[in-house]
Design an enzyme around this catalytic site. Structure first.
Site, mmCIF file in Angstrom:
data_model
loop_
_atom_site.group_PDB
_atom_site.id
_atom_site.type_symbol
_atom_site.label_atom_id
_atom_site.label_comp_id
_atom_site.label_asym_id
_atom_site.label_seq_id
_atom_site.Cartn_x
_atom_site.Cartn_y
_atom_site.Cartn_z
ATOM 1 N N ARG A 1 0.844 -1.184 0.000
ATOM 2 C CA ARG A 1 0.000 0.000 0.000
ATOM 3 C C ARG A 1 0.887 1.245 0.000
ATOM 4 N NH1 ARG A 1 -1.828 -3.592 3.974
ATOM 5 N NH2 ARG A 1 -3.916 -4.467 3.599
ATOM 6 N N TYR B 1 -9.581 -10.588 -6.926
ATOM 7 C CA TYR B 1 -8.661 -10.560 -8.061
ATOM 8 C C TYR B 1 -8.837 -11.754 -8.989
ATOM 9 C CZ TYR B 1 -6.451 -6.874 -5.395
ATOM 10 O OH TYR B 1 -6.226 -5.717 -4.710
#
Length: 302
Positions: free
Chosen positions: A151, A283
């Site tokens: 992140r 995903y």
């Protein structure tokens, strides 16, 4: 008073739950917004609010107001989660005898797939920075984000002591102050070495507060999340990519490309620092096109 309990709750998050500054700031904003709504409904000042004024009906009305104001369902769900957590705290502390919003349902979420770069777009993006000392820094940032899938908040928090270049590993501190090890490949390693040798010495200032930060801005201080967004936008434009992307799109690309190339879902979960496998499973939807292509090209009856 409800506001006093809110301050105690936020302190509880900080000390006992080790919540990040960003998390605490988000909860504070969400609670303040609800308190403003509640004070308006009761025709009193915020500092006169009491815990027993929180009711199932008023919370439902508040959520409907947010929806009517154009808030995304994901934002509404987050605001409800903040309020749920606070009310549970009030119950544990004995301030409320029962949870008045336990039966309030979370708004149904829109199914949106994460935005990601295709491999050729990533290649164009990584080649966009020039050879100036800021360009060398930017390339190291982009290569590190793509190599690790971390992140942006984790990236800007990295200190020099957290990285072992020769071992090709970085220690990052994720959500809930949970540490994990991520890996860099040879391209990111090379870019980081260039940055540390050719760029960072020009950026560093005699400021001990920031000397340990891995990535610095032109003033010699630690880069912020906003700075990373600006850097990405700059190089997306340089690469002439047609869509706009957030820095998180590089994280989505990392996960998608790994899965497309046969990585195990649980390994990707570990690398991303997801607590729940279901968070990573989004995903898999992005890889279906690739799987269908493989099936088309390899099945003998196609």
């Amino acid at each position: 008073m409800l506001t006093i309990q809110a301050e105690k709750y936020l302190e509880h998050l900080k000390i006992e739950k080790s919540a990040s500054k960003l998390t605490i700031s988000g909860y504070k904003t969400d609670l303040k917004q609800f308190f403003e709504f509640l004070a308006d409904k009761k025709s009193i000042k915020i500092n006169q609010l009491l815990a027993d004024m929180i009711t199932h009906q008023l919370v439902r009305e508040y959520l409907a107001l947010l929806l009517g104001a154009g808030y995304k369902r994901s934002s509404i769900a987050r605001k409800l989660a903040s309020l749920r957590s606070f009310v549970k705290y009030l119950c544990r502390e004995g301030i409320l005898s029962a949870n008045p919003i336990a039966a309030v349902s979370t708004p149904k979420q829109d199914k949106r797939l994460p935005k990601f770069f295709y491999p050729d777009e990533i290649q164009m993006l990584l080649e966009a920075p020039d050879n100036s000392y800021l360009g060398i820094r930017d390339k190291a940032i982009l290569e590190t984000l793509y190599a690790t899938g971390i992140r942006v908040s984790e990236l800007v928090s990295i200190d020099l002591r957290d990285i072992e270049i020769e071992e090709e590993i970085i220690k990052v501190c994720g959500k809930g102050s949970k540490e994990r090890i991520v890996f860099i490949g040879r391209m990111a390693k090379s870019s980081l070495q260039d940055y540390l040798k050719k760029s960072r010495p020009f950026l560093i200032k005699q400021d001990k507060e920031h000397n340990n930060a891995l990535f610095l801005n032109k003033n010699g201080t630690r880069l912020s999340d906003r700075s990373i967004r600006n850097i990405l936008n700059k190089h997306v434009n340089t690469a002439a990519l047609t869509q706009s992307f957030s820095p998180h799109a590089i994280r989505h690309s990392f996960a998608t490309h790994l899965l497309n190339n046969g990585a195990d879902l649980r390994v990707v979960q570990e690398l991303l620092g997801h607590v729940k496998l279901s968070t990573t499973q989004v995903y898999t939807h992005l890889t279906k096109e690739n799987i269908k292509t493989i099936h088309t090209n390899t099945h003998p009856r196609r």
